[in-house]
Every structure is written in C-alpha cells, then in structure tokens.
Design an enzyme around this catalytic site. Structure first.
Site, PDB file in Angstrom:
ATOM      1  N   GLU A 186       0.821  -1.207   0.000  1.00 25.99           N
ATOM      2  CA  GLU A 186       0.000   0.000   0.000  1.00 25.99           C
ATOM      3  C   GLU A 186       0.857   1.260   0.000  1.00 25.99           C
ATOM      4  O   GLU A 186       0.521   2.247  -0.658  1.00 25.99           O
ATOM      5  CB  GLU A 186      -0.960  -0.006   1.191  1.00 25.99           C
TER       6      GLU A 186
ATOM      7  N   TYR B 275      -6.771   6.449   4.134  1.00 27.80           N
ATOM      8  CA  TYR B 275      -6.813   5.438   3.077  1.00 27.80           C
ATOM      9  C   TYR B 275      -5.989   4.206   3.444  1.00 27.80           C
ATOM     10  O   TYR B 275      -6.469   3.067   3.354  1.00 27.80           O
ATOM     11  CB  TYR B 275      -6.312   5.993   1.731  1.00 27.80           C
TER      12      TYR B 275
ATOM     13  N   ASP C  19      -9.457   4.734  -3.133  1.00 24.38           N
ATOM     14  CA  ASP C  19      -8.310   5.223  -3.892  1.00 24.38           C
ATOM     15  C   ASP C  19      -8.812   5.840  -5.195  1.00 24.38           C
ATOM     16  O   ASP C  19     -10.030   5.915  -5.442  1.00 24.38           O
ATOM     17  CB  ASP C  19      -7.279   4.108  -4.127  1.00 24.38           C
TER      18      ASP C  19
END
Length: 291
Positions: free
Chosen positions: A36, A119, A137
C-alpha cells in the site's frame, strides 16, 4: 441498487483478479502494508520488483526498524516520492515498539501509526484482516463517479459526499465488504480506466449512470497533469540516485554534476535535507540519513 453492483463486480473479480504477491496468503499484513505504501501514485509494474526485494530483505517490520532510515530510502530505488520510504520506516519502528512487531489489527491503531492516513489504514484493515471499511483510492473513486454519480471523473480531492457514498455502498457482511473493496479497486485499474475505458468488458456497464447518460464530458475543474521533466522532483531524483549508489558521504562537487542549473539544484537539495531524506555533514558532504 447496492447488491446489483456487488454481485457482478465481485464475480468479475473472482474471474479476472491479477495474481499479485501482496494478495497471496503468505504476504501477511506486513506485505499488504508495504504494498500500500509503494502503490501510492506508482503503477504495479514498477512496484513488483522493489516489493519482492524489500520483503526478501525485511520480511518483518522489526527487521526494517533496526536499519537506518537511509537504508529504506536506498532500497526504495526509483519508485519516486521517497518520503514514503521514511514513513514506512517510521511505521515499522512504531509497530516494533508498540505492537510487538505485528501489524495492528484495529483501524484506530493503524491510523495512529506515523505516516499512515485514512486510506492506508482502511486498506490494510480491509485487505489484510478482512474488515469492513470504505477503501477510496483513485480507481475506486472513478468507478463510483461513473457508475453511480454519472460523471466522467471524481473531484480532484476526495469529498465528504464521496466518503458518504462509499459507506452507503459497503456490503453489510464483513467478508463481502472486504472483497468488494478489492474488486471495485481492480475494476478501476483494469477496465474503468482514466482513458480508453473498457465498457465492453465491464460487468456493470448496463447500469452505469455515466454510460447511460451518453458519457458526458468532464465538466469540473481541469484535471491535474503530472509533469516530471525539468521539475524540482526530477532534480531531487537525480540527487538521490547519486546518494543511493554511494556508501560513503558524497562531496557537494559530485552532486553539482547532476543538474546544470545551480539555483534549482540547490533548491532541490535543500528540500531533500528539509524532508529528512538527506543528511548534511561538515565539509560540504552529504549522505542518506542514519537516524
């Protein structure tokens, strides 16, 4: 409406999802977290080799935490946006000190780690632990903008309305919600792309509000382009490339050779120092940070 989206998108994902290393069980939560960080603003093709090398070297957060921050910057290579490497190193240190070396399971604990925003916390909780969170995203935002809102592109910055819509679209079942998060992201990455969208391959084309409206052109503010050539970002990258290759402090004179324009070069170097990516030493020497 939500179930009519969930079922076909998840079925499509089951059939077409890419076999990516961070999706495999052996990746574990740390592998998911590393991916990520690396995937932010960086395509999968560039991330894959660096990710594999990173996990081979640091399969657990504690291994990275023992290293100097500069080693994280060195291993980051040419992925770009190298402050992400420092943030990932900081997160590894916090995980080691606060959580016994295991990536925490709770969203609030993830959010409390340095360098992790909403996020990333939601993505790790969802993809690593199968929890129910809205994971927004760029790809997901574009799918929702087109399929539900009926516009070509989402706003430049995530809005409260987008977050509300994402929560409304979340399946109630936790496992299904985690699968939906991954599936909607993959749909945006492979089919509902920014350009040349593949509506003929889309599992929800028949109910896409944007397609049904005749695909109206984007009417919002101009979309931000990402220029690179000639920017301070390019100069920063060239300076860091020299320092990554060196295993001893580098003289100013060597750094001066990487860019012809002295004012821009000095500004870029000053920015790297201010960001903690470069450490100045006496005598006009520079190195990657040791602490």
């Amino acid at each position: 409406m939500t179930e009519t989206l969930h079922t076909p998108v998840i079925a499509w994902f089951d059939a077409h999802a890419r076999d990516l290393p961070w999706r495999r069980p052996e990746a574990g939560p740390w592998g998911v977290m590393v991916s990520e960080f690396m995937l932010q603003q960086t395509p999968v093709s560039r991330v894959l080799p660096v990710y594999e090398e990173w996990l081979a070297r640091w399969p657990r957060p504690a291994g990275l935490a023992k290293e100097a921050p500069g080693e994280a910057v060195r291993a980051w290579g040419r992925l770009g946006y190298p402050r992400r490497a420092l943030r990932l190193h900081g997160a590894a240190v916090a995980i080691t000190e606060r959580h016994g070396g295991d990536v925490p399971t709770e969203h609030s604990q993830l959010l409390a780690l340095p360098g992790i925003g909403e996020y990333t916390a939601a993505a790790v909780a969802s993809f690593a632990y199968g929890q129910r969170h809205a994971v927004l995203d760029t790809n997901v935002r574009r799918v929702f903008a087109r399929a539900v809102t009926g516009v070509q592109y989402p706003p430049n910055a995530t809005t409260a309305a987008e977050r509300r819509l994402a929560r409304e679209l979340l399946p109630e079942d936790e496992k299904t919600a985690a699968r939906w998060a991954a599936a909607s992201m993959e749909l945006g990455a492979l089919v509902c792309t920014a350009k040349n969208e593949g509506c003929g391959r889309c599992p929800i084309a028949a109910q896409c509000a944007w397609r049904l409206a005749g695909k109206p052109e984007h009417a919002g503010p101009p979309r931000r382009g990402q220029t690179y050539a000639g920017t301070d970002r390019q100069v920063r990258g060239k300076l860091l490339a020299v320092l990554r290759e060196a295993h001893a402090p580098v003289p100013q004179s060597v750094l001066d050779r990487v860019w012809h324009e002295p004012v821009q070069r000095a500004r870029a170097l000053d920015g790297l120092v201010a960001d903690g990516l470069v450490e100045p030493l006496p005598g006009g020497l520079y190195r990657l940070p040791l602490s």
